[in-house]
Design an enzyme around this catalytic site. Structure first.
Site, PDB file in Angstrom:
ATOM      1  N   ASP A  58     -40.271  25.501 -35.735  1.00 23.08           N
ATOM      2  CA  ASP A  58     -39.716  24.204 -36.133  1.00 23.08           C
ATOM      3  C   ASP A  58     -39.898  23.944 -37.628  1.00 23.08           C
ATOM      4  O   ASP A  58     -40.379  22.883 -38.029  1.00 23.08           O
ATOM      5  CB  ASP A  58     -40.376  23.072 -35.331  1.00 23.08           C
ATOM      6  CG  ASP A  58     -40.364  23.322 -33.841  1.00 23.08           C
ATOM      7  OD1 ASP A  58     -39.321  23.754 -33.329  1.00 23.08           O
ATOM      8  OD2 ASP A  58     -41.403  23.095 -33.181  1.00 23.08           O
ATOM      9  N   GLU A  71     -32.005  18.129 -30.072  1.00 23.35           N
ATOM     10  CA  GLU A  71     -33.319  17.701 -30.551  1.00 23.35           C
ATOM     11  C   GLU A  71     -33.419  18.010 -32.040  1.00 23.35           C
ATOM     12  O   GLU A  71     -32.438  18.372 -32.685  1.00 23.35           O
ATOM     13  CB  GLU A  71     -34.424  18.424 -29.768  1.00 23.35           C
ATOM     14  CG  GLU A  71     -34.328  19.933 -29.813  1.00 23.35           C
ATOM     15  CD  GLU A  71     -35.310  20.637 -28.894  1.00 23.35           C
ATOM     16  OE1 GLU A  71     -36.189  19.966 -28.339  1.00 23.35           O
ATOM     17  OE2 GLU A  71     -35.206  21.865 -28.749  1.00 23.35           O
TER      18      GLU A  71
END
Length: 511
Positions: free
Chosen positions: A22, A188
């Site tokens: 991420d 997301e």
């Protein structure tokens, strides 16, 4: 272990062949800074630095311990710090990170090396994830984020909330600005930018292993937003290429950093060229001109000025400094008495702390000192001196994941033995299977694991540092919960008295 810089003006992906999932990044002047998820590990929120987006070094952590402190004194696999965002605003660095069980926090610092402020809860609640702050040209501040279905009971939406100008708290309940249920399941990781009058929200969709990179754009910050898939796997071998950061160079080149899930090796970081066409980003190579790119494997390096040293995040440690290397993390918030370095001796002492009564195996033992797998193939070797006090004291080398294997010295009946432990489905509470390798010849041992393609691990040992004995069979490493497998050190006990035994680790070397 891994050299993304080919030395001829090109680079190869991944630029970080280790589990920095991420990723988000920001440029300040000629410096690039990257942060990533760290979940339950402490210290958390790793910070990496680069001058050219290819050669990265680990320079610190923004979160020495996770809050709430008591909660994270126990191992919380898969919880803690999820996808963060880093921004530079009014001469300060801001990092927003989500804890899916407590809410979205912010920490900031005037210098990238800290000190970082105590985390402030900006938006409390269960299931709030993947935040990104945005300060608009009119001075208003916003926070975009997504939701974790496992906590909130809903996912695949992006919400925008007003923040106070200080960025310390949200001011409203938020507005859904995009719903991905129809075309973009598991939407997301939103980030927010502005360019040429458009608000952009790059966001991943489709799931970690098989998803794609989406771009949303609108002339109004609240939408409606148009959608476009701007990168997917295509004909490449890079599965699920998505979730990351748009950065530009001082010279105006655009680039995109994202991760790829490699199972036991974790979520490694790739760098893609990025172009603009009709005010849409195109990420990777667009061979057919349809506006959707595919990941590159080798490409010309960014134009960022003088050539930089070929470096990677640190791996080996001689333990000759006051603090151990930045690559090391504990499985939970550490206690001061777990370990310390002895600079004069060039060693690190790990105390054989009693394991919690609630543990079934090493999965839930907090005082494991671990680092990420640094490449697809490597050998990790350590030399240690074992000085036990109580029956059951143990110290050694471990490869940790949902399955794990360890090689260790153990004290029993006034004798030091060498044993290997293997635990399948450790995350399910299964019991570790131990194999005796005989009586150790003394208190010194050299322990080694060779990691081969496919995360296959071969353990060996030596009592003189020259002649190694292979242990029959191979162990295949598995990922942890949302993370890759890790390798490292431990010392544990099963009894408690008025003091503890220990292991003095001379060095830990990755080759």
């Amino acid at each position: 272990m891994w050299a993304p810089d080919n030395g001829d003006g090109t680079f190869k992906n991944p630029v970080i062949n280790a589990d920095y999932s991420d990723p988000d990044a920001v440029r300040v002047g000629s410096d690039f800074y990257l942060v990533s998820s760290s979940f339950n590990m402490a210290p958390g929120l790793p910070i990496l630095h680069s001058k050219d987006l290819v050669n990265w070094t680990l320079i610190g952590h923004a979160l020495p311990r996770q809050i709430p402190f008591d909660h994270f004194s126990k191992v919380q696999h898969g919880n803690g710090v999820w996808a963060p965002a880093i921004r530079y605003h009014k001469q300060e660095f801001y990092i927003y990170y989500p804890d899916p069980d407590f809410g979205i926090y912010m920490t900031k610092a005037a210098s990238i090396k800290g000190p970082w402020s105590d985390p402030v809860l900006v938006a409390g609640g269960s299931g709030l994830i993947d935040p990104c702050p945005f300060w608009d040209e009119d001075g208003k501040a916003y926070l975009a984020h997504a939701y974790a279905g496992s906590r909130a009971g809903i996912k695949s939406i992006v919400v925008l909330k007003r923040m106070n100008i200080e960025g310390t708290k949200v001011l409203d309940a938020g507005t859904i600005v995009f719903d991905g249920h129809d075309q973009d399941p598991t939407l997301e990781g939103p980030k927010m930018y502005k360019r040429n009058g458009y608000y952009y929200i790059p966001a991943p969709a489709g799931g970690v292993a098989t998803g794609w990179q989406l771009a949303l754009r609108s002339k109004n910050i609240y939408g409606p937003y148009e959608r476009k898939v701007v990168m997917d796997q295509g004909s490449s071998r890079v599965n699920g290429p998505h979730q990351g950061a748009w950065v530009n160079t001082a010279g105006g080149e655009d680039w995109f950093l994202h991760f790829r899930d490699k199972g036991a090796y974790g979520r490694v970081v790739h760098l893609q060229p990025m172009k603009w066409r009709n005010d849409w980003p195109v990420i990777g190579e667009d061979a057919d001109g349809d506006g959707k790119g595919t990941p590159v494997s080798i490409y010309k390096k960014p134009t960022t000025g003088p050539a930089q040293p070929r470096v990677n995040p640190v791996e080996s440690d001689e333990f000759d400094t006051v603090q151990p290397g930045l690559q090391w993390q504990w499985q939970a918030n550490p206690m001061a008495y777990w370990a310390h370095t002895n600079v004069s001796a060039g060693t690190m002492r790990l105390f054989a702390v009693r394991v919690p009564d609630s543990t079934h195996n090493y999965w839930d033992v907090p005082n494991l000192l671990l680092q990420k797998f640094p490449a697809d193939e490597f050998t990790a070797t350590t030399k240690l001196t074992f000085k036990p006090r109580l029956q059951g004291d143990r110290a050694g080398l471990i490869v940790m994941g949902m399955d794990y294997a360890q090689l260790s010295l153990v004290y029993r009946d006034s004798i030091i033995y060498l044993e290997q432990g293997v635990c399948k489905q450790a995350d399910k509470g299964k019991k570790e299977a131990l194999t005796s390798l005989g009586t150790a010849t003394g208190k010194d041992a050299w322990l080694r694991v060779k990691v081969m393609p496919g995360a296959k691990c071969k353990f060996s040992y030596s009592y003189n540092g020259n002649d190694y004995t292979d242990i029959p069979g191979e162990f295949t490493a598995r990922e942890g919960r949302w993370v890759g497998a890790k390798v490292g050190l431990f010392a544990t006990g099963v009894q408690q008295s008025n003091d503890a035994g220990w292991a003095d680790v001379d060095w830990f070397r990755i080759e």
